[in-house]
Design an enzyme around this catalytic site. Structure first.
Site, PDB file in Angstrom:
ATOM      1  N   GLU A 104     -71.099  12.999  11.919  1.00  0.00           N
ATOM      2  CA  GLU A 104     -70.630  11.625  11.656  1.00  0.00           C
ATOM      3  C   GLU A 104     -69.472  11.623  10.658  1.00  0.00           C
ATOM      4  O   GLU A 104     -68.523  10.850  10.797  1.00  0.00           O
ATOM      5  CB  GLU A 104     -71.804  10.784  11.132  1.00  0.00           C
ATOM      6  CG  GLU A 104     -72.869  10.590  12.206  1.00  0.00           C
ATOM      7  CD  GLU A 104     -74.139   9.944  11.675  1.00  0.00           C
ATOM      8  OE1 GLU A 104     -74.767  10.536  10.776  1.00  0.00           O
ATOM      9  OE2 GLU A 104     -74.496   8.866  12.149  1.00  0.00           O
ATOM     10  N   GLU A 111     -80.761  14.168  15.079  1.00  0.00           N
ATOM     11  CA  GLU A 111     -81.704  13.304  14.349  1.00  0.00           C
ATOM     12  C   GLU A 111     -83.002  13.079  15.110  1.00  0.00           C
ATOM     13  O   GLU A 111     -84.069  12.930  14.507  1.00  0.00           O
ATOM     14  CB  GLU A 111     -81.043  11.939  14.035  1.00  0.00           C
ATOM     15  CG  GLU A 111     -80.015  11.992  12.920  1.00  0.00           C
ATOM     16  CD  GLU A 111     -78.605  12.336  13.389  1.00  0.00           C
ATOM     17  OE1 GLU A 111     -78.448  12.789  14.550  1.00  0.00           O
ATOM     18  OE2 GLU A 111     -77.665  12.148  12.605  1.00  0.00           O
TER      19      GLU A 111
HETATM   20  N1  CO8 Z   1     -80.524  18.980   4.481  1.00  0.00           N
HETATM   21  C1  CO8 Z   1     -81.007  19.710   3.475  1.00  0.00           C
HETATM   22  N2  CO8 Z   1     -81.013  21.069   3.468  1.00  0.00           N
HETATM   23  C2  CO8 Z   1     -80.515  21.676   4.560  1.00  0.00           C
HETATM   24  C3  CO8 Z   1     -79.993  20.983   5.654  1.00  0.00           C
HETATM   25  C4  CO8 Z   1     -80.000  19.549   5.586  1.00  0.00           C
HETATM   26  N3  CO8 Z   1     -79.485  18.780   6.562  1.00  0.00           N
HETATM   27  N4  CO8 Z   1     -79.596  21.875   6.586  1.00  0.00           N
HETATM   28  C5  CO8 Z   1     -79.852  23.101   6.071  1.00  0.00           C
HETATM   29  N5  CO8 Z   1     -80.399  22.981   4.853  1.00  0.00           N
HETATM   30  C6  CO8 Z   1     -80.839  24.058   3.969  1.00  0.00           C
HETATM   31  C7  CO8 Z   1     -82.097  24.721   4.489  1.00  0.00           C
HETATM   32  O1  CO8 Z   1     -83.251  23.992   4.126  1.00  0.00           O
HETATM   33  C8  CO8 Z   1     -82.016  26.084   3.828  1.00  0.00           C
HETATM   34  O2  CO8 Z   1     -82.448  25.945   2.488  1.00  0.00           O
HETATM   35  P1  CO8 Z   1     -83.380  27.114   1.810  1.00  0.00           P
HETATM   36  O3  CO8 Z   1     -82.499  28.347   1.809  1.00  0.00           O
HETATM   37  O4  CO8 Z   1     -83.656  26.589   0.442  1.00  0.00           O
HETATM   38  O5  CO8 Z   1     -84.570  27.262   2.688  1.00  0.00           O
HETATM   39  C9  CO8 Z   1     -80.523  26.366   3.800  1.00  0.00           C
HETATM   40  O6  CO8 Z   1     -79.869  25.101   3.961  1.00  0.00           O
HETATM   41  C10 CO8 Z   1     -80.074  27.266   4.915  1.00  0.00           C
HETATM   42  O7  CO8 Z   1     -80.526  26.720   6.135  1.00  0.00           O
HETATM   43  P2  CO8 Z   1     -81.345  27.564   7.236  1.00  0.00           P
HETATM   44  O8  CO8 Z   1     -82.127  28.645   6.580  1.00  0.00           O
HETATM   45  O9  CO8 Z   1     -82.095  26.595   8.085  1.00  0.00           O
HETATM   46  O10 CO8 Z   1     -80.144  28.236   8.044  1.00  0.00           O
HETATM   47  P3  CO8 Z   1     -80.146  28.686   9.560  1.00  0.00           P
HETATM   48  O11 CO8 Z   1     -78.895  29.474   9.760  1.00  0.00           O
HETATM   49  O12 CO8 Z   1     -81.431  29.329   9.919  1.00  0.00           O
HETATM   50  O13 CO8 Z   1     -80.028  27.313  10.410  1.00  0.00           O
HETATM   51  C11 CO8 Z   1     -79.182  25.124  10.896  1.00  0.00           C
HETATM   52  C12 CO8 Z   1     -78.883  26.521  10.298  1.00  0.00           C
HETATM   53  C13 CO8 Z   1     -79.373  25.227  12.407  1.00  0.00           C
HETATM   54  C14 CO8 Z   1     -77.970  24.250  10.596  1.00  0.00           C
HETATM   55  C15 CO8 Z   1     -80.454  24.549  10.225  1.00  0.00           C
HETATM   56  O14 CO8 Z   1     -80.323  24.650   8.817  1.00  0.00           O
HETATM   57  C16 CO8 Z   1     -80.728  23.123  10.568  1.00  0.00           C
HETATM   58  O15 CO8 Z   1     -81.212  22.834  11.646  1.00  0.00           O
HETATM   59  N6  CO8 Z   1     -80.459  22.197   9.623  1.00  0.00           N
HETATM   60  C17 CO8 Z   1     -80.750  20.803   9.792  1.00  0.00           C
HETATM   61  C18 CO8 Z   1     -79.768  20.140  10.719  1.00  0.00           C
HETATM   62  C19 CO8 Z   1     -80.117  18.683  10.905  1.00  0.00           C
HETATM   63  O16 CO8 Z   1     -81.167  18.341  11.400  1.00  0.00           O
HETATM   64  N7  CO8 Z   1     -79.193  17.803  10.505  1.00  0.00           N
HETATM   65  C20 CO8 Z   1     -79.375  16.386  10.616  1.00  0.00           C
HETATM   66  C21 CO8 Z   1     -80.044  15.842   9.405  1.00  0.00           C
HETATM   67  S1  CO8 Z   1     -80.452  14.113   9.577  1.00  0.00           S
HETATM   68  C22 CO8 Z   1     -78.984  13.319   9.350  1.00  0.00           C
HETATM   69  O17 CO8 Z   1     -77.971  13.920   9.119  1.00  0.00           O
HETATM   70  C23 CO8 Z   1     -79.024  11.839   9.460  1.00  0.00           C
HETATM   71  C24 CO8 Z   1     -77.737  11.212   9.023  1.00  0.00           C
HETATM   72  C25 CO8 Z   1     -77.899   9.737   8.812  1.00  0.00           C
HETATM   73  C26 CO8 Z   1     -78.734   9.449   7.599  1.00  0.00           C
HETATM   74  C27 CO8 Z   1     -78.919   7.997   7.401  1.00  0.00           C
HETATM   75  C28 CO8 Z   1     -79.401   7.686   6.012  1.00  0.00           C
HETATM   76  C29 CO8 Z   1     -80.532   6.786   5.920  1.00  0.00           C
END
Ligand code: CO8
Length: 261
Positions: free
Chosen positions: A115, A135
């Site tokens: 976004e 999401e």
């Molecule tokens: N938020 C917080 N922490 C995150 C996020 C995130 N979106 N994405 C990754 N991290 C953190 C992980 O928790 C991890 O932390 P730690 O080392 O402490 O465990 C670190 O970053 C590294 O991540 P991964 O170990 O998961 O790394 P991978 O290479 O295995 O995977 C991915 C990478 C595929 C990107 C994976 O991290 C993932 O799926 N992340 C989440 C992606 C996601 O779902 N994004 C959408 C979030 S919801 C959103 O954006 C809604 C927007 C509108 C909000 C409206 C407000 C009300």
């Protein structure tokens, strides 16, 4: 102004680079990141030499992996609403900034990250970029305008597929569906952004500012009124020093030297 979660620098005269700087969290958008992006946009907008802002993520893995899931997991409904409203305001500030904003997508651009990229004026992606609105995996919908901006950029059907399946889109597909304007090797991303930014910076500053204004504002209104607005702006530009200089320079077969007024 000093920031904790972002980094702002002037790379070249008038060309700024904003880096979301939380690589350990894959640059996830916390409320503080949103506040700091908005403050940085306002700061750059206050500089008379500002021509272009580029926006990217720190590290080699992510542009922005979404809104901060850890922060959202404990939000009350009121806090959640405020977070969503702050997201909308910050992304709108990018759209209405008085200079083009180019997203340099260097890795994951998921959820709020996709976004954020969509709120920039255009996207240059590295071959490692991955876009998506995942999401639905979390039981929520896009909350920073993704349902609307994505549909306007890639069309209703593709947007519906992406927001309903959460499917990830790699750089080559992003280029194909019009989400990214360019895809380049990861180590050439900044240079490609700078190349486009320099092209913008050489043009008439008022003309660039007003051209962006017309395209962005025109999205929200009907064609007849948008064209009427264009005619008014065209007339206004006829009164600028930049128009005089641009046309004089063309007729004299010399490069134009724009003063931005
Ligand atoms: N938020 C917080 N922490 C995150 C996020 C995130 N979106 N994405 C990754 N991290 C953190 C992980 O928790 C991890 O932390 P730690 O080392 O402490 O465990 C670190 O970053 C590294 O991540 P991964 O170990 O998961 O790394 P991978 O290479 O295995 O995977 C991915 C990478 C595929 C990107 C994976 O991290 C993932 O799926 N992340 C989440 C992606 C996601 O779902 N994004 C959408 C979030 S919801 C959103 O954006 C809604 C927007 C509108 C909000 C409206 C407000 C009300």
């Amino acid at each position: 102004m000093s920031f904790e979660t972002i980094h702002l620098e002037e790379r070249e005269t008038g060309i700024y680079l904003l880096t979301v700087n939380r690589p350990k969290q894959l640059n996830a958008l916390s409320p503080q990141v949103l506040y700091e992006i908005a403050a940085a946009v306002a700061e750059v907008a206050g500089r008379s030499d500002a021509r272009v802002l580029m926006l990217t993520g720190a590290g080699d893995k992510a542009f922005v992996a979404g809104a901060d899931i850890a922060a959202m997991s404990s939000m009350t409904p009121i806090e959640g609403r405020e977070f969503a409203l702050k997201g909308h305001a910050t992304l709108r500030a990018l759209e209405l900034a008085p200079f083009p904003v180019i997203a340099l997508v260097n890795g994951f651009a998921l959820g709020g990250g996709c976004e954020l990229a969509l709120a920039c004026d255009w996207i240059v992606a590295s071959d490692k970029a991955v876009f998506g609105q995942p999401e639905v995996n979390l039981g929520i919908c896009p909350g920073f305008g993704g349902t609307q901006r994505l549909a306007r950029v890639v069309g209703k059907s593709m947007a519906l597929e992406l927001v309903c399946t959460g499917r990830q889109v790699k750089a080559d597909e992003a280029l194909k569906i019009g989400l990214a304007n360019h895809v380049v090797a990861a180590d050439a991303l900044l240079e490609q952004g700078l190349k486009l930014a320099r092209m913008v910076a050489q043009k008439g500053p008022v003309a660039v500012k007003m051209s962006k204004h017309l395209v962005q504002r025109g999205q929200d209104i009907d064609l007849a009124n948008a064209n009427a607005m264009e005619a008014d702006v065209f007339g206004f530009l006829c009164a600028t020093d930049d128009r005089r200089e641009g046309m004089d320079a063309f007729l004299a077969k010399r490069p134009a030297k724009f003063a931005g007024r």
